[in-house]
Design an enzyme around this catalytic site. Structure first.
Site, PDB file in Angstrom:
ATOM      1  N   HIS A   1       0.918  -1.390   0.213  1.00  0.00           N
ATOM      2  CA  HIS A   1      -0.240   0.002   0.186  1.00  0.00           C
ATOM      3  C   HIS A   1       0.601   1.759   0.081  1.00  0.00           C
ATOM      4  CE1 HIS A   1      -4.758   1.382   0.726  1.00  0.00           C
ATOM      5  NE2 HIS A   1      -3.399   2.090   0.250  1.00  0.00           N
TER       6      HIS A   1
ATOM      7  N   ARG B   1       1.939  -1.934  11.570  1.00  0.00           N
ATOM      8  CA  ARG B   1       2.763  -1.472   9.935  1.00  0.00           C
ATOM      9  C   ARG B   1       3.288  -0.542  10.065  1.00  0.00           C
ATOM     10  NH1 ARG B   1      -2.623  -2.711   6.722  1.00  0.00           N
ATOM     11  NH2 ARG B   1      -3.958  -1.713   8.902  1.00  0.00           N
TER      12      ARG B   1
ATOM     13  N   ASN C   1      30.451  28.993  25.812  1.00  0.00           N
ATOM     14  CA  ASN C   1      29.234  27.702  25.421  1.00  0.00           C
ATOM     15  C   ASN C   1      28.794  26.888  26.359  1.00  0.00           C
ATOM     16  OD1 ASN C   1      27.475  26.124  24.138  1.00  0.00           O
ATOM     17  ND2 ASN C   1      28.484  27.578  22.008  1.00  0.00           N
TER      18      ASN C   1
ATOM     19  N   ASP D   1      31.452  23.429  21.996  1.00  0.00           N
ATOM     20  CA  ASP D   1      30.250  23.453  22.638  1.00  0.00           C
ATOM     21  C   ASP D   1      29.886  22.224  23.728  1.00  0.00           C
ATOM     22  OD1 ASP D   1      27.330  24.190  22.021  1.00  0.00           O
ATOM     23  OD2 ASP D   1      28.072  24.732  20.138  1.00  0.00           O
TER      24      ASP D   1
END
Length: 669
Positions: A301, A335, A552, A606
């Site tokens: 489908h 599904r 940071n 970071d």
């Protein structure tokens, strides 16, 4: 979808794709072999496919439509069979996390009261239409086809009105309507039970006189003829059309919705009379079916769409990842929607190959080992696993040990998401960083997250420019916040970025201008520096340093005697270290590590996390750097994209990484 509550015998079947191609494409055996070889093995094809499969869990009969506004629109059957949903995203991957909007619910009585199946979204003559099938509230198997209309430019807005049932020649079980235009004529194709058929459904085609009605005659294109179309149920259904060159191809699905479900193909010349059954050539074998080897069962489908550049055709289908089902397959919800590339032969024949194995945790990137000691911490041959994607900019990962789930921020979208093993990703909190009513630009959401000493979620909020505590339980989040810090020396702080808490209750946080609409040049900025602060448990603010450009990430050593700060500014991208005394005060700020002395790559430090032994895992140029307390670099976990932050979870056994639009994980030893 299936359909009648009666059974037929189950037969095993094995399709041989080489024979298929020989029969229905006219290729010689050597030509077919070369065409199939061009697809490569499942492993090599998986390397080429940038899509995570399953794409969306528990969504069957998937329909994806790419509109002229640049969005992909998605709808599908929900496992409750009770409503119609639509979601959209700029990318296929983004559909996974896009918020679905319920645009219609089943009726409490009468028609359209049960079994809401197989919706398709189409844009026709300036209006939106949804085609779907539904049973009656009192007779759930009285399945018929219905249409909704919306004249809004945006199908997520406006009003959906019911245009009623699409009437056909017979008042019988009918479903899976699709529509396509060809050479000025609009057609509908659907599945229906004809009165003369002992089985379930055949496929029919007719011209349309309005977007919700057909004109007769309706013509039968195919009914189940072959054994592979008659397993569990005798079914032809779920048609989808794709055109290429001088051919029209129509896929359809056959048999019951268990592992026997498979895809067939009809082919017609573009110039032929499409209402003449003789114009269509039917493949005698399935072109896409269960792959035991790859663990994908009952594919079918499907719908078709393309990549944004229109160069690659995509086959969107559903399938399960297991074979055995207890009870009726329709009662099994798993599904899942999947994505598959369509290949084409030189003469314009589609090659579907076989379903690829699940790569929901697709592996990407690599690890560069710089010291043998890295092998003690992780497997240098391992690769990060992709467990989420499609975000605008993922940040601030936080492992919540008490509840065994991960939280992370999507800053531009002002959302915190939750990831949980076995459950996947869901929206956790929105808004997360900006609660104002006035629309404004910039990165508004939360960034760094942590659990405070009292067990509450504490956030660095860009948009509201504060450190805040969520005033709600972790298991029942609400966007209610208590401000912990929003000013220094009677001036509003910038846009808090990352944070960490000392055992004495002090919170250290960084305050760059990333959340401002104009970054460091924004007129709303009141401070002339970008600070690192300590928020005392009493609420007093203390400046750790004002000498960094874009401070940071921030983390503490296990003994809490060292505070690490990543400075990501291009002027001086470095890691800093500060001594921390027993009261939480800081001193002796110094360069801990300069990445430029190790690699020649763009980017700066970071977010970071420190493990129990003091090893630092910090994002930086190329990915996540693994650094000893003595500033020795053991290696770099390369993600292949800008990498923002990381955290450790699962009792120290897993590193979670946020990288651009991805959420990744990597096992630790």
């Amino acid at each position: 979808m299936i359909r009648f509550p009666f059974q037929s015998d189950r037969f095993p079947f094995f399709a041989v794709l080489i024979a298929v191609l020989f029969l229905w494409t006219g290729l010689t055996a050597p030509e077919t072999a070369r065409a199939q070889a061009s697809l490569g093995s499942s492993a090599s094809v998986a390397e080429e496919v940038p899509y995570t499969n399953p794409l969306i869990l528990q969504r069957a009969d998937p329909w994806v439509y790419r509109h002229r506004d640049g969005y992909y629109y998605f709808t599908a059957t929900v496992p409750e069979y009770d409503r119609l949903e639509v979601r959209r995203a700029k990318t296929i991957e983004g559909l996974r996390e896009a918020e679905p909007k319920v645009i219609w619910r089943k009726h409490d009585e009468g028609p359209m009261g049960a079994h809401i199946w197989a919706p398709e979204l189409h844009y026709i003559d300036g209006k939106w239409y949804i085609y779907f099938a539904a049973g009656g509230a009192e007779d759930v198997w009285a399945i018929r086809m219905y249409v909704l209309e919306n004249d809004s430019d945006d199908p997520l807005e406006g009003e959906w009105t019911e245009k009623g049932q699409t009437k056909t020649r017979w008042e019988t079980f009918s479903l899976d309507a699709t529509t396509f235009e060809h050479r000025g004529t609009r057609y509908m194709v659907w599945a229906q039970h004809p009165p003369d058929m002992d089985g379930n459904t055949a496929l029919y085609i007719a011209e349309m006189d309005t977007p919700w009605s057909i004109r007769q005659p309706q013509v039968e294109l195919t009914r189940p003829d072959y054994e592979w179309e008659k397993q569990l149920f005798e079914v032809n259904e779920g048609a989808a059309v794709i055109k290429r060159g001088d051919k029209i191809f129509m896929t359809y699905s056959a048999s019951g919705t268990d592992h026997n479900y498979a895809v067939g193909l009809l082919t017609a010349d573009a110039g032929a009379n499409l209402l003449d059954p003789d114009s269509w050539e039917k493949s005698p074998e399935p072109v896409f079916q269960t792959s035991e080897e790859n663990g994908i069962y009952g594919p079918g489908h499907n719908s078709f769409t393309t990549t944004p550049d229109g160069e690659t055709d995509l086959f969107i289908y559903h399938a399960r990842s297991y074979k055995e089902i207890d009870g009726d397959p329709l009662d099994d919800p798993n599904r899942h929607t999947r994505v598959h590339k369509v290949r084409w032969t030189e003469d314009g024949t589609p090659l579907f190959g076989e379903p690829l194995p699940d790569n929901r945790y697709q592996k990407i990137g690599s690890i560069e080992q710089m010291d043998p000691e890295l092998s003690r911490l992780l497997d240098p041959e391992a690769r990060p696993e992709l467990i989420g994607g499609g975000y605008a900019w993922s940040e601030g990962p936080l492992w919540v040990d008490e509840h065994r789930f991960l939280l992370f921020s999507d800053i531009p979208n002002n959302i915190i998401y939750k990831w949980e093993e076995g459950e996947g990703i869901s929206e956790y909190l929105k808004p997360s960083g900006y609660t104002g009513k006035e629309e404004r630009g910039g990165e508004l959401g939360s960034n760094g997250l942590m659990i405070g000493r009292e067990g509450a979620l504490i956030l660095a909020q860009h948009g509201d420019r504060r450190i805040a505590r969520m005033d709600a339980p972790l298991t029942d989040p609400e966007p209610r916040f208590v401000t912990l810090a929003d000013s220094f020396n009677n001036k509003r702080i910038n846009t808090p970025n990352d944070l960490v808490q000392h055992s004495n209750g002090s919170i250290y946080f960084t305050d760059p201008p990333y959340g401002f609409e104009q970054r460091g040049e924004d007129p709303a900025q009141e401070l002339d520096f970008q600070g690192v602060y300590r928020l005392d448990p009493s609420g007093e603010m203390e400046l750790v340093t004002d000498e960094l450009h874009r401070p940071n990430g921030v983390a503490l050593s296990p003994d809490e005697r060292t505070l690490y700060v990543g400075n990501s500014g291009s002027e001086n991208p470095i890691w800093m270290a500060f001594d921390v005394d027993e009261e939480g005060g800081t001193s002796n700020g110094r360069v801990f590590l300069d990445p430029a002395e190790v690699v020649d790559e763009p980017g700066g430090p970071d977010g970071m996390v420190v493990d129990e032994e003091g090893t630092i895992y910090s994002t930086g140029p190329g990915g996540v750097w693994v650094i000893t307390p003595e500033a020795e670099v053991l290696g770099i976990i390369k993600t292949g994209r800008p990498t923002s932050n990381c955290t450790i979870g699962n009792d120290g056994k897993m590193l979670y990484i946020t990288a651009d639009d991805y959420l990744l994980r990597l096992p630790l030893k």
